[in-house]
Scaffold this motif. Structure first.
Motif, short mmCIF file in Angstrom:
data_model
loop_
_atom_site.label_atom_id
_atom_site.label_comp_id
_atom_site.label_asym_id
_atom_site.label_seq_id
_atom_site.Cartn_x
_atom_site.Cartn_y
_atom_site.Cartn_z
N LEU A 113 9.49 2.78 -0.60
CA LEU A 113 8.73 3.67 0.27
C LEU A 113 8.39 4.95 -0.49
O LEU A 113 9.24 5.51 -1.18
N THR A 121 8.20 9.32 5.27
CA THR A 121 7.27 8.38 4.65
C THR A 121 5.86 8.93 4.63
O THR A 121 5.49 9.78 5.43
N LEU A 144 4.23 -0.20 9.10
CA LEU A 144 5.36 0.15 8.26
C LEU A 144 6.66 -0.20 8.97
O LEU A 144 7.58 -0.75 8.38
#
Length: 155
Positions: A28, A140, A5
């Motif tokens: 995201l 996230t 990521l």
């Protein structure tokens, strides 16, 4: 944040063509834990999606609420080849509120937290010249890249 990521975010920032219409966006998913627009704390209605857009030399992080309010942090600082956990990911010099809101000059930065397995926080903070604070924190829900080795120990 998983390395994949983090790599995706950095690639979005540094590997774009420099043409006049170069643009990329990264959506995201995760949890919005804080959203402050001037004197309003909108954390309880913040959406669980954060958008990171890059167009030419401007990068923005866009927070939204379930009732349609928006807060965008953007800046035109130098794109970075590598980001340390304590260095600003992106210097901020403008925030924009609402769908038709004009830009507000504000100084701040967006930062990544120290990566943890399966998550990281992206925190943006800026203050307008008149002292109004703007802040957003998004955690996230990182997933391992396809084909990535498992983080579970093998025996």
């Amino acid at each position: 944040m998983t390395n994949s990521l983090r790599l995706a975010l950095l690639c979005a920032l540094v590997s774009l063509p420099s043409g006049a219409h170069a643009q990329a966006a990264l959506r995201l998913e995760g949890t919005c834990v804080k959203l402050v627009i001037a004197t309003q704390d909108l954390s309880s209605s913040c959406s669980n999606v954060l958008t990171n857009a890059v167009s030419r030399n401007r990068t923005s992080f866009d927070f939204t609420t379930t009732d349609g309010q928006t807060l965008s942090f953007s800046g035109n600082g130098a794109q970075q080849e590598a980001t340390e956990e304590t260095d600003p990911l992106q210097p901020i010099n403008v925030v924009t509120t609402g769908k038709d809101g004009g830009p507000i000059l504000a100084i701040g930065a967006c930062r990544f937290s120290t990566p943890e397995p399966g998550r990281t926080a992206i925190t943006c903070e800026a203050n307008a010249a008149d002292g109004r604070p703007f802040a957003g924190t998004f955690v996230t829900a990182a997933k391992a890249a396809t084909g990535a080795p498992s983080s579970a120990p093998t025996r």
